[in-house]
Design a protein around this motif. Structure first.
Motif, PDB file in Angstrom:
ATOM      1  N   ALA A  78      -2.124  -2.123   0.912  1.00  0.00           N
ATOM      2  CA  ALA A  78      -1.764  -3.099  -0.118  1.00  0.00           C
ATOM      3  C   ALA A  78      -2.781  -3.029  -1.251  1.00  0.00           C
ATOM      4  O   ALA A  78      -3.979  -2.873  -1.021  1.00  0.00           O
ATOM      5  N   ASN A  79      -2.275  -3.144  -2.459  1.00  0.00           N
ATOM      6  CA  ASN A  79      -3.132  -3.167  -3.635  1.00  0.00           C
ATOM      7  C   ASN A  79      -2.586  -4.229  -4.579  1.00  0.00           C
ATOM      8  O   ASN A  79      -1.476  -4.094  -5.110  1.00  0.00           O
ATOM      9  N   LEU A  80      -3.344  -5.297  -4.763  1.00  0.00           N
ATOM     10  CA  LEU A  80      -2.947  -6.370  -5.667  1.00  0.00           C
ATOM     11  C   LEU A  80      -3.594  -6.094  -7.018  1.00  0.00           C
ATOM     12  O   LEU A  80      -4.803  -6.170  -7.159  1.00  0.00           O
ATOM     13  N   SER A  81      -2.779  -5.744  -7.982  1.00  0.00           N
ATOM     14  CA  SER A  81      -3.284  -5.307  -9.285  1.00  0.00           C
ATOM     15  C   SER A  81      -3.087  -6.397 -10.330  1.00  0.00           C
ATOM     16  O   SER A  81      -1.959  -6.738 -10.683  1.00  0.00           O
ATOM     17  N   GLN A  82      -4.201  -6.922 -10.840  1.00  0.00           N
ATOM     18  CA  GLN A  82      -4.129  -7.870 -11.944  1.00  0.00           C
ATOM     19  C   GLN A  82      -3.853  -7.153 -13.262  1.00  0.00           C
ATOM     20  O   GLN A  82      -3.351  -7.755 -14.203  1.00  0.00           O
ATOM     21  N   THR A  83      -4.163  -5.865 -13.314  1.00  0.00           N
ATOM     22  CA  THR A  83      -3.989  -5.121 -14.552  1.00  0.00           C
ATOM     23  C   THR A  83      -2.540  -5.088 -14.983  1.00  0.00           C
ATOM     24  O   THR A  83      -2.205  -5.355 -16.133  1.00  0.00           O
ATOM     25  N   ASP A  84      -1.633  -4.741 -14.056  1.00  0.00           N
ATOM     26  CA  ASP A  84      -0.214  -4.719 -14.395  1.00  0.00           C
ATOM     27  C   ASP A  84       0.588  -5.784 -13.659  1.00  0.00           C
ATOM     28  O   ASP A  84       1.817  -5.735 -13.642  1.00  0.00           O
ATOM     29  N   GLN A  85      -0.139  -6.759 -13.032  1.00  0.00           N
ATOM     30  CA  GLN A  85       0.509  -7.922 -12.415  1.00  0.00           C
ATOM     31  C   GLN A  85       1.546  -7.514 -11.363  1.00  0.00           C
ATOM     32  O   GLN A  85       2.684  -7.975 -11.366  1.00  0.00           O
ATOM     33  N   LYS A  86       1.103  -6.644 -10.446  1.00  0.00           N
ATOM     34  CA  LYS A  86       1.991  -6.193  -9.385  1.00  0.00           C
ATOM     35  C   LYS A  86       1.254  -6.156  -8.053  1.00  0.00           C
ATOM     36  O   LYS A  86       0.034  -5.987  -7.996  1.00  0.00           O
ATOM     37  N   LEU A  87       2.021  -6.333  -6.988  1.00  0.00           N
ATOM     38  CA  LEU A  87       1.564  -6.067  -5.635  1.00  0.00           C
ATOM     39  C   LEU A  87       2.185  -4.755  -5.197  1.00  0.00           C
ATOM     40  O   LEU A  87       3.418  -4.604  -5.209  1.00  0.00           O
ATOM     41  N   TYR A  88       1.332  -3.795  -4.830  1.00  0.00           N
ATOM     42  CA  TYR A  88       1.794  -2.503  -4.332  1.00  0.00           C
ATOM     43  C   TYR A  88       1.646  -2.477  -2.812  1.00  0.00           C
ATOM     44  O   TYR A  88       0.624  -2.915  -2.273  1.00  0.00           O
ATOM     45  N   ILE A  89       2.658  -1.960  -2.134  1.00  0.00           N
ATOM     46  CA  ILE A  89       2.649  -1.857  -0.679  1.00  0.00           C
ATOM     47  C   ILE A  89       3.059  -0.440  -0.295  1.00  0.00           C
ATOM     48  O   ILE A  89       3.987   0.124  -0.889  1.00  0.00           O
ATOM     49  N   ALA A  90       2.381   0.131   0.698  1.00  0.00           N
ATOM     50  CA  ALA A  90       2.770   1.434   1.231  1.00  0.00           C
ATOM     51  C   ALA A  90       2.654   1.400   2.755  1.00  0.00           C
ATOM     52  O   ALA A  90       1.756   0.758   3.313  1.00  0.00           O
ATOM     53  N   LEU A  91       3.556   2.088   3.409  1.00  0.00           N
ATOM     54  CA  LEU A  91       3.588   2.158   4.874  1.00  0.00           C
ATOM     55  C   LEU A  91       3.734   3.604   5.303  1.00  0.00           C
ATOM     56  O   LEU A  91       4.539   4.354   4.736  1.00  0.00           O
ATOM     57  N   ALA A  92       2.966   3.994   6.324  1.00  0.00           N
ATOM     58  CA  ALA A  92       3.151   5.271   7.009  1.00  0.00           C
ATOM     59  C   ALA A  92       3.573   4.975   8.441  1.00  0.00           C
ATOM     60  O   ALA A  92       2.950   4.165   9.127  1.00  0.00           O
ATOM     61  N   THR A  93       4.636   5.618   8.889  1.00  0.00           N
ATOM     62  CA  THR A  93       5.159   5.381  10.225  1.00  0.00           C
ATOM     63  C   THR A  93       5.781   6.653  10.783  1.00  0.00           C
ATOM     64  O   THR A  93       6.213   7.522  10.006  1.00  0.00           O
ATOM     65  N   GLY A  94       5.840   6.748  12.085  1.00  0.00           N
ATOM     66  CA  GLY A  94       6.571   7.835  12.726  1.00  0.00           C
ATOM     67  C   GLY A  94       8.045   7.533  12.878  1.00  0.00           C
ATOM     68  O   GLY A  94       8.799   8.370  13.378  1.00  0.00           O
ATOM     69  N   HIS A  95       8.462   6.348  12.447  1.00  0.00           N
ATOM     70  CA  HIS A  95       9.848   5.898  12.617  1.00  0.00           C
ATOM     71  C   HIS A  95      10.697   6.328  11.431  1.00  0.00           C
ATOM     72  O   HIS A  95      10.389   5.997  10.287  1.00  0.00           O
ATOM     73  N   ASN A  96      11.762   7.043  11.697  1.00  0.00           N
ATOM     74  CA  ASN A  96      12.658   7.515  10.649  1.00  0.00           C
ATOM     75  C   ASN A  96      13.452   6.339  10.081  1.00  0.00           C
ATOM     76  O   ASN A  96      14.151   5.642  10.825  1.00  0.00           O
ATOM     77  N   PRO A  97      13.398   6.088   8.769  1.00  0.00           N
ATOM     78  CA  PRO A  97      14.150   4.969   8.184  1.00  0.00           C
ATOM     79  C   PRO A  97      15.654   5.064   8.408  1.00  0.00           C
ATOM     80  O   PRO A  97      16.354   4.054   8.302  1.00  0.00           O
ATOM     81  N   ARG A  98      16.161   6.244   8.708  1.00  0.00           N
ATOM     82  CA  ARG A  98      17.589   6.433   8.914  1.00  0.00           C
ATOM     83  C   ARG A  98      18.003   6.264  10.380  1.00  0.00           C
ATOM     84  O   ARG A  98      19.157   6.532  10.729  1.00  0.00           O
ATOM     85  N   THR A  99      17.093   5.804  11.227  1.00  0.00           N
ATOM     86  CA  THR A  99      17.439   5.581  12.624  1.00  0.00           C
ATOM     87  C   THR A  99      18.524   4.509  12.720  1.00  0.00           C
ATOM     88  O   THR A  99      18.363   3.403  12.204  1.00  0.00           O
ATOM     89  N   LEU A 100      19.624   4.832  13.386  1.00  0.00           N
ATOM     90  CA  LEU A 100      20.702   3.858  13.569  1.00  0.00           C
ATOM     91  C   LEU A 100      20.259   2.756  14.517  1.00  0.00           C
ATOM     92  O   LEU A 100      19.475   2.991  15.433  1.00  0.00           O
ATOM     93  N   ASN A 101      20.767   1.567  14.279  1.00  0.00           N
ATOM     94  CA  ASN A 101      20.439   0.439  15.156  1.00  0.00           C
ATOM     95  C   ASN A 101      21.560   0.279  16.192  1.00  0.00           C
ATOM     96  O   ASN A 101      22.583  -0.335  15.934  1.00  0.00           O
TER      97      ASN A 101
END
Length: 288
Positions: A78-101
């Protein structure tokens, strides 16, 4: 003088950095300055990180569930940036986002991101990761019928996974289902407050962590801070960001600072400290 000089040098080296360029939301974390071997962000970058990388392609234990690399939550940034007034979020995972539920097939899809203002265990905001329309047959997906992908929802209502607060299995289809409320999986309801800029990868990337042959998937997003304010966040208030899959086999949480000074202001402060210890020169006498 030496003590003041040391303080100034430490201040500049540890926090008084030049403003970083805005992060590009493309699913590529190269601009986050992450060390591929350790997952750690660059020192002094202002990026908060939780790193939990595990390895193993089989049915390895993750806590509280199983699944090995295919369900491993590896690193959350997470990076909370006052410069451009945004919250940035990044995730690394072994889980494929296309995994069917498909619970009957022991397959669980990607969960949503949850934000807890005040760190009191109540997740007021969710960022929707919804893939139903990405499949030919949407009936393959048994959950995540709510909302639009990338939607930021306030007053969030949540579904939960397969594990109770003691780490024991709890059956969602059976009486007495008692999931752990500290690990929400996907949005069940809420009010749309805005849209995140969102990107994620759907093919595995190698070369990270202690097992560089493991495949990893990356999420990246930015949220306008004003949307968070409109959803109940107050500047300077601490908050948590949480993610887990729909089974909640492995969850991850990062705690970014609630408020950060402007990087440019910090730099000027550091230079001011240096000015305090700059050697003074004697003025030359002026002939009269």
């Amino acid at each position: 003088m030496n003590k003041l000089l040391t303080l100034a040098a430490v201040a500049i080296g540890t926090g008084f950095a030049l403003p970083a360029a805005a992060l590009t939301i493309d699913g590529n974390l190269a601009d986050w300055g992450i060390n591929p071997a350790t997952w750690a962000p660059a020192p002094g970058s202002g990026i908060q990180a939780t790193i939990e990388d595990g390895t193993g392609s089989g049915a390895f234990y993750l806590n509280p569930g199983w699944g090995g690399q295919a369900y491993d939550a590896e690193a959350l940034y997470a990076n909370l940036s006052q410069t451009d007034q945004k919250l940035y979020i990044a995730l690394a995972t072994g889980h494929n986002p296309r995994t069917l539920n498909q619970p009957s097939a022991n397959s669980y899809g990607a969960g949503d991101f949850a934000i807890d203002f005040g760190k009191d265990g109540s997740y007021e905001v969710g960022i929707n990761i919804k893939h139903v329309t990405s499949f030919v047959n949407s009936t393959d997906y048994t959950v995540e019928r709510f909302g639009v992908e990338g939607g930021i929802y306030r007053d969030a209502q949540w579904n939960y996974g397969l594990w109770n607060s003691s780490g024991g299995y709890t059956d969602p289809t059976a009486p007495g289902y008692s999931p752990d409320p500290l690990h929400p999986t996907n949005l069940a309801g809420g009010t749309l407050a805005g849209m995140a800029t969102l990107a994620y990868t759907t093919t595995p990337t190698t070369g990270y962590g202690s097992a560089p042959l493991d495949g990893h998937y990356f999420y990246e997003m930015s949220l306008d801070l004003q949307v968070l304010r409109n959803s109940g966040w107050q500047d300077g208030q601490a908050f948590d960001i949480h993610w887990t899959e729909n089974c909640a086999n492995d969850s991850i949480l990062v705690d970014p600072p609630g408020d950060l000074p402007e990087p440019g202001t910090l730099l000027l402060t550091g230079l001011g400290l240096l000015g305090l210890v700059h050697p003074r020169t004697k003025k030359k006498a002026v002939a009269r």
